[in-house]
Design a protein around this motif. Structure first.
Motif, PDB file in Angstrom:
ATOM      1  N   TYR A 321       0.828  -1.209   0.000  1.00 24.76           N
ATOM      2  CA  TYR A 321       0.000   0.000   0.000  1.00 24.76           C
ATOM      3  C   TYR A 321       0.863   1.260   0.000  1.00 24.76           C
ATOM      4  CZ  TYR A 321      -4.144  -2.811   1.096  1.00 24.76           C
ATOM      5  OH  TYR A 321      -5.171  -3.717   1.047  1.00 24.76           O
ATOM      6  N   SER A 322       0.248   2.353  -0.462  1.00 21.35           N
ATOM      7  CA  SER A 322       0.854   3.672  -0.309  1.00 21.35           C
ATOM      8  C   SER A 322       0.317   4.257   0.991  1.00 21.35           C
ATOM      9  CB  SER A 322       0.480   4.571  -1.493  1.00 21.35           C
ATOM     10  OG  SER A 322       0.873   5.903  -1.240  1.00 21.35           O
ATOM     11  N   VAL A 323       1.210   4.579   1.923  1.00 21.66           N
ATOM     12  CA  VAL A 323       0.815   5.023   3.263  1.00 21.66           C
ATOM     13  C   VAL A 323       1.291   6.454   3.481  1.00 21.66           C
ATOM     14  CG1 VAL A 323       0.892   4.473   5.728  1.00 21.66           C
ATOM     15  CG2 VAL A 323       1.146   2.632   4.039  1.00 21.66           C
ATOM     16  N   ALA A 324       0.420   7.284   4.039  1.00 22.77           N
ATOM     17  CA  ALA A 324       0.800   8.649   4.424  1.00 22.77           C
ATOM     18  C   ALA A 324       0.800   8.735   5.944  1.00 22.77           C
ATOM     19  CB  ALA A 324      -0.165   9.665   3.834  1.00 22.77           C
ATOM     20  N   LEU A 325       1.936   9.132   6.498  1.00 21.32           N
ATOM     21  CA  LEU A 325       2.076   9.266   7.949  1.00 21.32           C
ATOM     22  C   LEU A 325       2.137  10.743   8.302  1.00 21.32           C
ATOM     23  CD1 LEU A 325       3.187   7.524  10.694  1.00 21.32           C
ATOM     24  CD2 LEU A 325       5.128   8.968  10.164  1.00 21.32           C
ATOM     25  N   MET A 326       1.261  11.201   9.189  1.00 19.38           N
ATOM     26  CA  MET A 326       1.260  12.590   9.659  1.00 19.38           C
ATOM     27  C   MET A 326       1.699  12.608  11.116  1.00 19.38           C
ATOM     28  SD  MET A 326      -0.097  13.903   6.910  1.00 19.38           S
ATOM     29  CE  MET A 326      -0.800  13.062   5.496  1.00 19.38           C
ATOM     30  N   ALA A 327       2.770  13.307  11.425  1.00 21.51           N
ATOM     31  CA  ALA A 327       3.234  13.444  12.811  1.00 21.51           C
ATOM     32  C   ALA A 327       3.064  14.897  13.240  1.00 21.51           C
ATOM     33  CB  ALA A 327       4.700  13.021  12.928  1.00 21.51           C
ATOM     34  N   ASP A 328       2.207  15.129  14.221  1.00 19.87           N
ATOM     35  CA  ASP A 328       1.879  16.496  14.639  1.00 19.87           C
ATOM     36  C   ASP A 328       1.996  16.583  16.163  1.00 19.87           C
ATOM     37  OD1 ASP A 328       0.952  19.079  14.722  1.00 19.87           O
ATOM     38  OD2 ASP A 328      -1.141  18.583  14.285  1.00 19.87           O
ATOM     39  N   SER A 329       3.111  17.071  16.713  1.00 18.56           N
ATOM     40  CA  SER A 329       4.235  17.614  15.982  1.00 18.56           C
ATOM     41  C   SER A 329       5.523  17.027  16.549  1.00 18.56           C
ATOM     42  CB  SER A 329       4.219  19.142  16.091  1.00 18.56           C
ATOM     43  OG  SER A 329       4.846  19.589  17.253  1.00 18.56           O
ATOM     44  N   THR A 330       6.558  17.023  15.718  1.00 16.64           N
ATOM     45  CA  THR A 330       7.837  16.462  16.157  1.00 16.64           C
ATOM     46  C   THR A 330       8.536  17.362  17.170  1.00 16.64           C
ATOM     47  OG1 THR A 330       8.899  17.440  14.207  1.00 16.64           O
ATOM     48  CG2 THR A 330       8.210  15.139  14.037  1.00 16.64           C
ATOM     49  N   SER A 331       8.116  18.626  17.258  1.00 16.05           N
ATOM     50  CA  SER A 331       8.694  19.510  18.285  1.00 16.05           C
ATOM     51  C   SER A 331       8.323  19.020  19.681  1.00 16.05           C
ATOM     52  CB  SER A 331       8.189  20.943  18.096  1.00 16.05           C
ATOM     53  OG  SER A 331       8.724  21.511  16.932  1.00 16.05           O
ATOM     54  N   ALA A 385       6.320  10.351   4.881  1.00 18.21           N
ATOM     55  CA  ALA A 385       6.291  10.914   6.238  1.00 18.21           C
ATOM     56  C   ALA A 385       6.209  12.435   6.169  1.00 18.21           C
ATOM     57  CB  ALA A 385       7.535  10.489   7.013  1.00 18.21           C
ATOM     58  N   ILE A 386       5.206  12.989   6.820  1.00 17.98           N
ATOM     59  CA  ILE A 386       5.021  14.447   6.844  1.00 17.98           C
ATOM     60  C   ILE A 386       4.947  14.876   8.299  1.00 17.98           C
ATOM     61  CG2 ILE A 386       3.518  16.359   6.179  1.00 17.98           C
ATOM     62  CD1 ILE A 386       2.551  14.471   3.860  1.00 17.98           C
ATOM     63  N   GLY A 387       5.961  15.601   8.741  1.00 20.69           N
ATOM     64  CA  GLY A 387       6.039  16.003  10.144  1.00 20.69           C
ATOM     65  C   GLY A 387       5.821  17.492  10.316  1.00 20.69           C
ATOM     66  N   ALA A 388       4.931  17.851  11.236  1.00 19.16           N
ATOM     67  CA  ALA A 388       4.760  19.266  11.587  1.00 19.16           C
ATOM     68  C   ALA A 388       5.797  19.635  12.635  1.00 19.16           C
ATOM     69  CB  ALA A 388       3.357  19.515  12.126  1.00 19.16           C
ATOM     70  N   VAL A 389       6.320  20.841  12.540  1.00 20.63           N
ATOM     71  CA  VAL A 389       7.292  21.338  13.520  1.00 20.63           C
ATOM     72  C   VAL A 389       6.736  22.640  14.087  1.00 20.63           C
ATOM     73  CG1 VAL A 389       9.701  21.969  13.938  1.00 20.63           C
ATOM     74  CG2 VAL A 389       9.147  20.357  12.113  1.00 20.63           C
ATOM     75  N   SER A 390       6.780  22.787  15.411  1.00 22.10           N
ATOM     76  CA  SER A 390       6.231  23.979  16.067  1.00 22.10           C
ATOM     77  C   SER A 390       7.352  24.767  16.729  1.00 22.10           C
ATOM     78  CB  SER A 390       5.194  23.568  17.108  1.00 22.10           C
ATOM     79  OG  SER A 390       4.260  22.667  16.556  1.00 22.10           O
ATOM     80  N   PRO A 391       8.137  25.517  15.956  1.00 24.20           N
ATOM     81  CA  PRO A 391       9.250  26.269  16.559  1.00 24.20           C
ATOM     82  C   PRO A 391       8.743  27.365  17.479  1.00 24.20           C
ATOM     83  CG  PRO A 391       8.973  26.880  14.261  1.00 24.20           C
ATOM     84  CD  PRO A 391       8.025  25.752  14.512  1.00 24.20           C
ATOM     85  N   PRO A 392       9.312  27.505  18.674  1.00 21.54           N
ATOM     86  CA  PRO A 392       8.869  28.550  19.595  1.00 21.54           C
ATOM     87  C   PRO A 392       8.981  29.932  18.956  1.00 21.54           C
ATOM     88  CG  PRO A 392      10.371  27.023  20.686  1.00 21.54           C
ATOM     89  CD  PRO A 392      10.405  26.691  19.237  1.00 21.54           C
ATOM     90  N   VAL A 400      15.313  21.924  16.378  1.00 21.54           N
ATOM     91  CA  VAL A 400      14.448  20.876  15.818  1.00 21.54           C
ATOM     92  C   VAL A 400      14.180  21.144  14.340  1.00 21.54           C
ATOM     93  CG1 VAL A 400      12.254  19.661  16.011  1.00 21.54           C
ATOM     94  CG2 VAL A 400      13.379  20.517  18.081  1.00 21.54           C
ATOM     95  N   THR A 401      13.862  22.406  14.007  1.00 17.90           N
ATOM     96  CA  THR A 401      13.605  22.757  12.604  1.00 17.90           C
ATOM     97  C   THR A 401      14.852  22.550  11.755  1.00 17.90           C
ATOM     98  OG1 THR A 401      12.063  24.447  13.383  1.00 17.90           O
ATOM     99  CG2 THR A 401      12.705  24.546  11.079  1.00 17.90           C
ATOM    100  N   GLN A 402      15.988  23.034  12.231  1.00 18.87           N
ATOM    101  CA  GLN A 402      17.222  22.923  11.449  1.00 18.87           C
ATOM    102  C   GLN A 402      17.656  21.469  11.275  1.00 18.87           C
ATOM    103  OE1 GLN A 402      18.961  25.396   9.769  1.00 18.87           O
ATOM    104  NE2 GLN A 402      17.059  26.463  10.242  1.00 18.87           N
ATOM    105  N   SER A 403      17.513  20.665  12.319  1.00 16.13           N
ATOM    106  CA  SER A 403      17.874  19.238  12.211  1.00 16.13           C
ATOM    107  C   SER A 403      16.949  18.531  11.233  1.00 16.13           C
ATOM    108  CB  SER A 403      17.792  18.559  13.580  1.00 16.13           C
ATOM    109  OG  SER A 403      18.732  19.114  14.471  1.00 16.13           O
ATOM    110  N   THR A 404      15.671  18.911  11.234  1.00 14.82           N
ATOM    111  CA  THR A 404      14.701  18.302  10.318  1.00 14.82           C
ATOM    112  C   THR A 404      15.009  18.677   8.878  1.00 14.82           C
ATOM    113  OG1 THR A 404      13.010  18.415  12.067  1.00 14.82           O
ATOM    114  CG2 THR A 404      12.249  18.046   9.821  1.00 14.82           C
TER     115      THR A 404
END
Length: 591
Positions: A321-331, A385-392, A400-404
């Motif tokens: 299958y084609s799978v979409a993973l949403m991670a909210d949030s990696t921060s 894989a689609i990850g949201a990042v919430s930078p302060p 976290v943003t720069q490493s991502t």
């Protein structure tokens, strides 16, 4: 089983002695209530354990029992439509037993042991099988066929296989191997921190079609790619991920709410069952697995949640299958990592995050990909894989943003200023990028139109030129610009407001097919071509800009239904006629 004793409790971190026979990442049961924990550090016979439940009331001397197994997830029929916490405890089943709050030490199996599934074999007695071979199927939901695979490490001849209704623990097949007869059930287990094996990794070239114009046209993500969505509070990260989950052409969706606010996860849990899946007409939950680990749940379970989610996603990828993973949030996940690192007294890196933050993020995102799965049929599976990042404070220079960004190939930078202007999706077209443009551009030229790349390049250049012209306007005023440059500003405004802005809550505008996107983009750029033709013929720019009716039709082309998208071509022809008439009125002969 080895029994140790607690010597220190520091929030979710517990130190136990007498654990010399245990290993790193072993799953343990802590205290009389058998709280679930995982060993994350060994020093002599002392083990540092992150406990995935509330440790209030736990003290020195409490027993610690090691299971000798790593933290694993249960894989089998029943995953789809389920709602789990960060360590795959079924929240709905727990709610029926213990109410709306998680009870410490409660043990409920991740997959129901009572429900029976109808198994249809796809192999017969005497067939040779290896790990990954599909031996049968179960119709898990009305839209998902669960393919039962030979577990990893088993190879041999099918001795017996049954058809009928079985629970996940009942034997459905026996395989004769070099090490004796192995029984196969519908249930498998897999350690969450170990990627599932595959035959070969492929280069992702086809896009994950999302129906979001700024994504598909300007910053596409490949099926099997990795993307991040960083943005400050209120810029629309969660709505973007909801849109991708609903409209992305993936067959399975795994949504991880990692450390998010409880009310946001409540919205997800309420909305997803109500959302009508555009692919099937059924509820979106019929092909979705939800992992809810809110900010008030134990912090250690937050750290485990993204591994739980991606292991489940890999399992469905292995079925082809084609799978979409949403991670909210990696921060929020990184904050959990920082808290556990601090309690372990490790040397901190940037902003207190552990030095291994980058490698842990890489471990997660590198598990995405398009692969040839193990098995006899050479089936292909993809995990995006689609990850949201919430930078302060929206600071994209934080760790976290720069490493991502060093790992993923697609960056959708959400802009608070665009959000304040009610421009959604608030993805900034000047700071975002996609490294899949070359391969996906070729796919678009072959499958949509051979003009796709040329139109996209021209539109992007126009938006970048607009930013430069706006700087001049701010300094010396718009009167300093030539008519040609003022026309570019007008066309760029049309691109921004008529093409890039998209209403997630409008029945038609919420999704645009690739064909519609192409026709809309061609229409906006056709306005520039026709207007330049009129300028060369001596028509004043003001008269071109004042063409209210045809410009309104261009602006409203986004609301044309998919079944009627050929009307966009009619608007383009009408535009040419209007410009011809305008030139004729100026007394200029049309060539």
């Amino acid at each position: 089983m080895r029994i140790g004793r607690v010597v220190k409790v520091s929030g979710p971190l517990v130190v136990a002695e007498g654990m010399d026979e245990a290993s790193i990442y072993d799953l343990v049961k802590v205290g009389e209530r058998r709280l679930i924990g995982e060993i994350i550090e060994m020093r002599g016979d002392k083990a540092s354990i992150q406990v995935y439940e509330d440790t209030t009331g736990l003290g020195p001397g409490a027993p610690v029992e090691t299971t000798g197994e790593p933290l694993s997830v249960e894989l089998g029929p029943g995953l789809i439509e389920s709602i789990y916490d960060g360590i795959q405890r079924p929240l709905e089943a727990i709610a029926k037993i213990a109410g709306s709050n998680l009870t410490k030490g409660i043990e409920v199996p991740s997959l129901s042991r009572e429900k029976k599934w109808h198994f249809e074999p796809k192999v017969k007695t005497g067939d040779e099988v290896k790990a990954g071979y599909i031996i049968g199927t179960v119709q898990e939901t009305s839209v998902v066929t669960h393919k039962v695979m030979v577990p990893f490490g088993i190879e041999g001849k099918v001795k017996s296989i049954k058809e009928g209704d079985f629970t996940v623990e009942e034997v459905i097949a026996e395989i004769e191997t070099a090490k004796g007869i192995k029984e196969v059930t519908l249930l498998q287990k897999w350690p969450v921190r170990k990627g599932r094996p595959y035959a070969q990794k492929l280069n992702p070239v086809a896009p994950l079609i999302t129906g979001q114009r700024i994504v598909d046209t300007f910053f596409p993500v490949a099926k099997g790619g990795a993307a991040c969505v960083p943005g400050p509070f209120g810029s629309g990260k969660t709505v973007v991920q909801h849109q991708l989950a609903k409209w992305g052409d993936a067959e399975i969706v795994v949504y991880i709410g990692c450390g998010e606010r409880g009310n946001e996860m409540t919205d997800v849990l309420n909305e997803f069952p109500e959302l009508k899946d555009p692919r099937t007409g059924e509820s979106l939950m019929k092909r979705t697995v939800l992992i809810a680990n809110t900010s008030n749940m134990p912090v250690a379970a937050r750290e485990a949640s993204i591994y739980t989610g991606i292991t489940i996603a890999e399992y469905f990828r292995d079925m082809g299958y084609s799978v979409a993973l949403m991670a909210d949030s990696t921060s929020r996940w990184a904050e959990a990592l920082r808290e556990m690192s601090g309690r372990l007294e490790e040397m901190p890196g940037d902003e207190g995050y552990p030095a291994y933050l980058g490698s842990r993020l890489a471990d997660f995102y590198e598990r995405a990909g398009k692969v040839i799965c193990l098995g006899e049929d050479g089936r292909e599976g993809a995990l995006t894989a689609i990850g949201a990042v919430s930078p302060p404070g929206g600071d994209l220079s934080e760790p976290v943003t720069q490493s991502t960004l060093r790992i993923v190939k697609v960056f959708w930078g959400l802009d608070a200023q665009l959000a304040y202007k009610r421009h959604f999706p608030a993805i900034n077209w000047l700071s975002s990028y996609s490294l899949y443009l070359d391969s996906i551009g070729q796919w678009m030229n072959e499958n949509v139109s051979d003009e796709w790349v040329a139109l996209r390049t021209r539109a992007m250049a126009l938006l970048q030129e607009e930013a430069n012209l706006q700087e001049i306007v701010r300094l010396v005023g718009i009167d300093a610009l030539s008519e040609g440059d003022r026309l570019k500003l007008e066309v760029a405004k049309s691109l921004r407001e008529d093409y890039l802005m998209q209403n997630a809550f409008h029945d038609i505008d919420t999704y645009a097919s690739l064909d519609k996107q192409f026709k809309m983009l061609k229409l906006v750029l056709a306005f520039q071509d026709e207007a330049e033709r009129a300028l060369k013929a001596g028509v004043y720019l003001k008269k071109i800009i004042d063409l209210g009716e045809i410009k309104d039709k261009i602006a409203r082309s986004k609301y044309i239904a998919e079944a009627d998208i050929n009307k966009i071509d009619d608007i383009r022809e009408e535009l040419k006629t209007v410009i011809d008439k305008l030139i004729a009125e100026e007394g200029v002969v049309i060539a």
